[in-house]
Design a protein around this motif. Structure first.
Motif: not given
Length: 259
Positions: A202-210
């Protein structure tokens, strides 16, 4: 503390276990390359490949890898019988342990960079589209920082293993199970934000576009800070006898009298 950290950095040259860590980073990439051969209709791009490498690192490779290497570095002072000489100088065992943990944090960044190099090279060899410079820089930041955050997540396991003589192997097994549990935690976003291993994502924005992925950076940060706080308490309260090598007293040979 700076002298301790500098000394531990010099010691890294004699640890061949570090190269085993680099090979494990390569293994994570090779396992991801193997999955690309599956004809499941997936359209592979550079970004998708990076995400799969990170997933492999998080759930399978890195927690076990960094726990094994860190535990090995801590345990070497006992197996080489050098701890008793080090403790003759005015430095406490918790301070010595803290210096080793800081150096291993830097080592996690190095392994993250190695993973980035292997990932970018494999993507180019496979000809995945989307490997422009901005995407490469983003991948480097995500993979490297994720390795550091994973190290923080695993620190409590490492700190507990440091209390056990030759506990680095046990710590590596526990860290593997701990990391693999992230695969199940990822199924629920509330749990994923709280579970330290997945909180690193979460802190590195893993798949944050989903749209189905909803990270809460504050909860993720709280989770890792809690792991860091627990680790600090464990390190400060560690007794110096926890990692010293116990030498058995030689049996006294009784010479028989007479003929």
């Amino acid at each position: 503390m700076l002298v301790t950290i500098k000394t531990e950095l010099w010691k890294l040259k004699r640890y061949h276990m570090i190269w085993a860590g680099v090979l494990l980073m390569l293994l994570a990439v090779l396992l991801t390359v193997f999955t690309t051969t599956a004809l499941d209709g997936t359209v592979w791009t550079f970004s998708h490949f990076v995400e799969q490498v990170m997933k492999e690192n998080i759930t399978t490779i890195f927690p076990m890898c960094i726990a094994l290497i860190t535990g090995y570095i801590i345990n070497r002072e006992g197996t080489d019988d050098t701890l008793k000489s080090i403790l003759t100088i005015p430095v406490s065992f918790p301070a010595l342990l803290l210096g080793k943990l800081v150096v291993c944090g830097l080592l996690s960044l190095f392994l993250g960079l190695a993973s980035t190099v292997f990932t970018v090279a494999a993507s180019f060899l496979l000809g995945f589209p989307g490997g422009e410079l901005p995407a490469i820089l983003q991948a480097a930041a995500q993979i490297t920082l994720n390795c550091l955050f994973l190290y923080i997540a695993v620190l409590p396991v490492i700190a507990i293993a440091a209390r056990i003589p030759n506990g680095h192997l046990v710590g590596a097994v526990v860290a593997f199970v701990y990391g693999y549990g992230g695969m199940f935690a990822a199924g629920n976003m509330t749990l994923a934000n709280l579970y330290p291993v997945t909180a690193s994502m979460g802190l590195v924005g893993y798949r944050s576009y989903d749209e189905a992925v909803h990270w809460n950076p504050f909860i993720c940060m709280f989770s890792l800070l809690t792991a860091l706080l627990v680790s600090t308490v464990l390190v400060v309260t560690t007794k110096r006898s926890a990692s010293t090598k116990t030498n058995k007293k030689p049996k006294k040979v009784i010479t028989k009298k007479g003929w």
